[in-house]
Design an enzyme around this catalytic site. Structure first.
Site, PDB file in Angstrom:
ATOM      1  N   HIS A   1       0.832  -1.205   0.000  1.00 28.05           N
ATOM      2  CA  HIS A   1       0.000   0.000   0.000  1.00 28.05           C
ATOM      3  C   HIS A   1       0.872   1.263   0.000  1.00 28.05           C
ATOM      4  O   HIS A   1       0.707   2.151  -0.846  1.00 28.05           O
ATOM      5  CB  HIS A   1      -0.913  -0.019   1.231  1.00 28.05           C
ATOM      6  CG  HIS A   1      -1.797   1.187   1.363  1.00 28.05           C
ATOM      7  ND1 HIS A   1      -3.115   1.184   0.979  1.00 28.05           N
ATOM      8  CD2 HIS A   1      -1.544   2.446   1.830  1.00 28.05           C
ATOM      9  CE1 HIS A   1      -3.639   2.378   1.196  1.00 28.05           C
ATOM     10  NE2 HIS A   1      -2.706   3.163   1.723  1.00 28.05           N
ATOM     11  N   GLU A   2       1.788   1.344   0.953  1.00 25.72           N
ATOM     12  CA  GLU A   2       2.626   2.544   1.060  1.00 25.72           C
ATOM     13  C   GLU A   2       3.561   2.682  -0.141  1.00 25.72           C
ATOM     14  O   GLU A   2       3.895   3.796  -0.558  1.00 25.72           O
ATOM     15  CB  GLU A   2       3.424   2.528   2.373  1.00 25.72           C
ATOM     16  CG  GLU A   2       2.575   2.486   3.637  1.00 25.72           C
ATOM     17  CD  GLU A   2       1.518   3.584   3.714  1.00 25.72           C
ATOM     18  OE1 GLU A   2       1.686   4.635   3.062  1.00 25.72           O
ATOM     19  OE2 GLU A   2       0.508   3.380   4.415  1.00 25.72           O
TER      20      GLU A   2
ATOM     21  N   HIS B   1       1.655   4.444  -2.915  1.00 29.47           N
ATOM     22  CA  HIS B   1       1.726   5.902  -2.752  1.00 29.47           C
ATOM     23  C   HIS B   1       3.071   6.424  -3.272  1.00 29.47           C
ATOM     24  O   HIS B   1       3.142   7.446  -3.955  1.00 29.47           O
ATOM     25  CB  HIS B   1       1.640   6.270  -1.264  1.00 29.47           C
ATOM     26  CG  HIS B   1       0.260   6.330  -0.711  1.00 29.47           C
ATOM     27  ND1 HIS B   1      -0.756   7.062  -1.295  1.00 29.47           N
ATOM     28  CD2 HIS B   1      -0.274   5.767   0.411  1.00 29.47           C
ATOM     29  CE1 HIS B   1      -1.854   6.945  -0.556  1.00 29.47           C
ATOM     30  NE2 HIS B   1      -1.591   6.161   0.475  1.00 29.47           N
TER      31      HIS B   1
ATOM     32  N   HIS C   1       3.486   6.603  -6.993  1.00 30.90           N
ATOM     33  CA  HIS C   1       2.681   7.707  -7.518  1.00 30.90           C
ATOM     34  C   HIS C   1       3.476   9.010  -7.445  1.00 30.90           C
ATOM     35  O   HIS C   1       3.382   9.869  -8.329  1.00 30.90           O
ATOM     36  CB  HIS C   1       1.394   7.817  -6.705  1.00 30.90           C
ATOM     37  CG  HIS C   1       0.345   8.673  -7.345  1.00 30.90           C
ATOM     38  ND1 HIS C   1      -0.723   9.179  -6.643  1.00 30.90           N
ATOM     39  CD2 HIS C   1       0.190   9.125  -8.616  1.00 30.90           C
ATOM     40  CE1 HIS C   1      -1.495   9.889  -7.455  1.00 30.90           C
ATOM     41  NE2 HIS C   1      -0.957   9.866  -8.652  1.00 30.90           N
TER      42      HIS C   1
END
Length: 650
Positions: free
Chosen positions: A441-442, A445, A448
């Site tokens: 998940h991190e 980020h 991105h």
């Protein structure tokens, strides 16, 4: 191409250097405003880069305060925060800059590219949301509110950290520790005057381990009580923050803070958000009730809040013959990191190579990131829990990819921070599968932010992305942590090097949506509470009464009176999610839809994955996510894919 910044933060001189930095910026602003002919190149770009350099200077302090918290970092951060807040507020209310931006937008309309127009449009909006166009008295009050809000948010976070660190529960009877993971028993063990004892804390690895495996119900209740009643002094802070947010909203011409919050988000209005959440709630309740009944059937007593994790683990093992402990040896932290990097290389042609750099802690590591063999960024990983570190997990951007005033392209960088079980000389850090999902998940980020190819830093990477879309890339990537062909890249037993079996993967995948509807209700409870809390001013007992009213529908087990969840809801009281917690579910619709399209195209041969890289990751906040998603998928997002992802619909 410029080099990466070296991580350095001199706490002794930081305040003095910060004041110099801000003073230099203020003088530069005066010089820029004095120009007779203002253009994008000679006015907007210098202001953009000035903001970027201040962020680069300040980030190491905020990072240290989160990962190596001490009395000194607290003191310096507390002293620095009002200086930056005052500077930022004055800047965001400067009517001359606001007017210059509007003039440049009109004058250079035909010559500006889409990124530059987006920068100007967002800045003009933010100026208006900061009250730049309002009278002097109102602007002064808004400045006072912003200063007070930043102080209160910092105090909220610090109170929570202090309360978490202050608590410990000592066990002397070995039977009370039975059933816990071996590594957690080792971490808890200490010797006191020749007697072996065990220390439990409210740090995530310790707390979760006992709530999941601890057989002593009284101890579970004691830990639960301590956890959900942390930082009672935060109740007063909540009242102050809510009142200030409402006052600020009305000064800016909005009925409430929820409406103000939506001005920079994808969602159109409060009705859209509440309708979206209520729809998910109605679809999830029937399955959630069935899930709770299954749990109740195996418990010898009426289920209470401190029982659910314990009996959920028993039921999970019974239904899927799955035991988290059996999986952890396959998720040794370093193997997982290496395997995740292999996956990214295969999916996006992105490679990560470790570099030696002196950092803030011996457990922190730096990696250079290459895309198609071209050096693109640097990431810093700090993944293990410790007392001096804030709980939870997050990505924090440091440097942003852009083109500076001299035409050079600075490389991007970011931090990935988690709270995984700590390693020591005798025990490696063995992760739960939930931890693996968190890491993915991190990293989503992070990609991105660092893979951006946008030239304007204010809309590059995660900058300029609508808050209710910012979780899209993180949720998209985390879903792959359940894909069999991805798992086999890193799930190897740390002692035997044996790859995880198909049978174990099958159980893991089938168990993915175990109690998922109950989990959905919990997230919807948080989202509805947050959003409704910001539709008018709630004070004192009204805050708890609102939460209780929402829980009548969302909480199938009624929490005890001492549960003051709101006092620990840092996402909305010390993070950026106020009136925006719904964003997790809003963005999850985008991510679920994209994920299933990539999976249906066989992942590594997926044209959609390549389009996702080129459209979503490369373009950052340079366009509205609504536009980017339409370009990616050729249609609106399909909400039913989120229910499918959670196993609530076929």
């Amino acid at each position: 191409m410029t080099k990466f910044l070296q991580f350095d933060c001199d706490l002794d001189t930081f305040i003095e250097e910060l004041k110099k930095h801000l003073n230099k910026n203020n003088k530069k602003i005066e010089t820029l405003l004095a120009q007779k002919e203002k253009t994008y190149a000679n006015f907007v770009k210098p202001l953009e880069m000035m903001d970027e350099y201040l962020e680069q200077f300040f980030t190491p302090l905020s990072h240290l305060n989160a990962v190596n918290n001490s009395e000194k970092t607290q003191k310096v951060y507390t002293e620095a925060l009002p200086l930056v807040t005052e500077y930022s507020t004055q800047l965001s209310q400067n009517i001359e800059i606001y007017n210059a931006y509007k003039e440049i937008m009109q004058k250079e309309q035909t010559s500006l590219n889409s990124e530059q127009k987006r920068v100007l449009a967002l800045n003009i909006l933010h100026f208006e949301l900061s009250g730049a166009h309002l009278d002097k008295k109102t602007k002064q009050r808004l400045q006072e509110i912003n200063l007070k809000k930043s102080e209160l948010s910092n105090n909220f976070s610090q109170n929570l950290l202090d309360a978490t660190n202050a608590y410990e529960y000592i066990i002397t009877d070995e039977s009370d520790i039975e059933g816990l993971p071996k590594s957690e028993i080792e971490n808890a063990k200490f010797e006191d005057n020749g007697v072996i004892k065990y220390k439990l804390t409210l740090q995530m690895p310790s707390y979760i381990a006992y709530m999941t495996y601890g057989k002593n119900r009284a101890i579970r209740e004691e830990l639960y009580r301590a956890y959900v009643s942390r930082a009672p002094q935060n109740a007063k802070i909540i009242d102050e923050l809510l009142a200030l947010r409402q006052e600020m909203s009305q000064l800016l011409g909005f009925k409430n803070y929820a409406e103000l919050s939506l001005a920079t988000k994808m969602a159109e209005d409060t009705k859209s958000v509440l309708g979206f959440l209520e729809n998910l709630l109605e679809n999830s309740i029937p399955q959630a009730k069935n899930e709770l009944q299954e749990l109740q059937n195996i418990a010898p007593h009426k289920l209470e809040s401190h029982d659910t994790s314990y009996y959920a683990e028993i039921l999970k093992k019974e239904q899927y013959d799955i035991d988290e402990e059996e999986y952890r040896p396959y998720f040794e932290q370093k193997n997982v990191i290496a395997g995740m990097f292999t996956f990214l290389d295969k999916l996006f042609n992105v490679t990560c190579k470790q570099v030696k750099e002196k950092l803030w802690h011996e457990k922190a590591y730096a990696y250079d990131v290459y895309e198609n063999d071209i050096l693109k960024a640097r990431i810093y990983l700090d993944l293990e829990a410790r007392e001096s570190k804030r709980g939870g997990a997050w990505m924090h951007n440091w440097q942003t990819h852009c083109t500076d005033e001299a035409g050079k392209k600075p490389l991007a960088s970011a931090f990935i921070v988690c709270s995984f079980p700590p390693s020591n000389d005798t025990n490696p850090s063995l992760l739960r599968h939930d931890d693996v999902v968190t890491l993915f998940h991190e990293t989503g980020h992070t990609l991105h932010h660092i893979l951006s190819e946008v030239n304007e830093n204010e809309v590059s990477g995660v900058n300029g992305v609508e808050w209710d879309a910012v979780e899209f890339p993180s949720q998209f990537l985390e879903n792959f942590a359940y894909e069999p062909q991805v798992l086999k890249m890193f799930a190897k037993h740390y002692e035997t090097n044996e790859t995880i079996s198909d049978e174990m993967i099958d159980k893991l995948v089938k168990s993915k949506n175990f109690l998922s509807a109950m989990g959905m209700l919990r997230q919807l409870e948080f989202s509805l509470f947050d959003f409704k809390l910001h539709t008018k001013v709630y004070q004192g007992d009204e805050v708890q009464n609102l939460l209780d009213t929402i829980r009548e529908k969302t909480a199938l087990i009624k929490p005890p009176k001492y549960n003051k969840f709101q006092n620990g809801f840092s996402h909305i009281f010390s993070g950026g999610y106020a009136a925006g917690y719904y964003s997790y579910k809003w963005a999850e619709v985008l991510s679920a839809d994209t994920f299933y399209t990539v999976v249906d195209e066989n992942i590594f041969n997926s044209p959609t994955a390549k389009k996702y890289q080129n459209i979503i990751l490369h373009r950052g906040g340079s366009q509205s996510m609504q536009e980017l998603f339409h370009e990616l998928m050729g249609r609106d997002a399909d909400t039913t894919q989120l229910l499918r992802l959670n196993g609530i619909v076929e």
